[in-house]
Design an enzyme around this catalytic site. Structure first.
Site, PDB file in Angstrom:
ATOM      1  N   GLU A  34      48.689  33.114 -35.494  1.00 49.34           N
ATOM      2  CA  GLU A  34      49.243  33.822 -36.085  1.00 49.34           C
ATOM      3  C   GLU A  34      48.601  33.059 -37.330  1.00 49.34           C
ATOM      4  O   GLU A  34      49.279  31.934 -37.284  1.00 49.34           O
ATOM      5  CB  GLU A  34      50.785  33.541 -36.311  1.00 49.34           C
ATOM      6  N   CYS A  85      60.793  32.371 -33.634  1.00 47.20           N
ATOM      7  CA  CYS A  85      59.162  31.470 -33.744  1.00 47.20           C
ATOM      8  C   CYS A  85      58.213  31.363 -35.816  1.00 47.20           C
ATOM      9  O   CYS A  85      58.075  30.773 -36.062  1.00 47.20           O
ATOM     10  CB  CYS A  85      57.960  31.914 -33.040  1.00 47.20           C
ATOM     11  N   HIS A  98      51.044  33.331 -30.173  1.00 41.56           N
ATOM     12  CA  HIS A  98      52.526  33.618 -29.622  1.00 41.56           C
ATOM     13  C   HIS A  98      51.789  34.013 -28.070  1.00 41.56           C
ATOM     14  O   HIS A  98      49.614  34.385 -27.535  1.00 41.56           O
ATOM     15  CB  HIS A  98      52.925  34.783 -30.505  1.00 41.56           C
TER      16      HIS A  98
END
Length: 204
Positions: free
Chosen positions: A87, A149, A168
């Site tokens: 991410e 998260c 993730h």
């Protein structure tokens, strides 16, 4: 001159909803056994965070205040993923889903006066290009999903001035055992540390 920070913090999350075993924490436990490799002169610190907005907020602040890591890598589970996602950024708004205690952030916001998006100082696209873990796909993402998260990541980027990452991982399965996910974390985090050391090109 100040000495370089000497640790990397890696966090996984505890159980939530129907997921009594969270693959993120299982992967982090495997990583803690593997270490980052003998050539990485940084201490590896691993911590479990609860899927709890308020407690995650407290613990992230404590990580940055007390440990002052070179990099903090948060690992979360994406229940629908068939790959590992790196991410690039954390988002400030849109946190509508309740955590394990039934709590939602007021107004769905991390930091009321914070920027809408904070990007990691690590180029996740470059990391994706630099890693190979068998036939395991490692993909780039700019949407971390607006749950605990993403909330944790945004706050960590804020406290750590961009020296944070969010990975993730898929749920545990025959195809994605904890041992493979732990090895993947080792390879990816080593690449992140390499990428973070590179001089940044000036935009223009």
């Amino acid at each position: 001159m100040d000495s370089q920070p000497s640790c990397v913090v890696v966090t996984g999350f505890g159980p939530f909803r129907q997921h009594l075993v969270n693959s993120s924490w299982e992967a982090v436990k495997e990583l803690s056994q593997l270490g980052l490799g003998n050539d990485v002169e940084l201490e590896l610190r691993t911590l479990q965070l609860p899927v709890d907005y308020r407690e995650a907020r407290r613990r992230v602040a404590r990580i940055w205040e007390e440990l002052q890591p070179q990099l903090t890598v948060h690992v979360g589970m994406d229940a629908s993923a068939k790959a590992i996602f790196l991410e690039q950024c954390g988002k400030n708004r849109g946190y509508r889903d309740a955590d394990v205690r039934g709590f939602r952030p007021e107004g769905g916001v991390c930091l009321p006066d914070g920027p809408e998006v904070i990007a990691s100082g690590v180029s996740m696209k470059a990391v994706c290009r630099g890693v190979a873990i068998g036939d395991l796909e490692v993909a780039f993402s700019r949407d971390a999903g607006r749950y605990v998260c993403d909330y944790t990541y945004y706050l960590s980027l804020h406290h750590g001035n961009g020296h944070a990452a969010l990975i993730h991982v898929p749920p545990l399965s025959h195809r994605f055992p904890a041992s493979l996910l732990g090895k993947a974390l080792q390879v990816i985090i080593r690449e992140m540390l390499e990428e973070a050391r590179k001089p940044k090109r000036k935009a223009g």
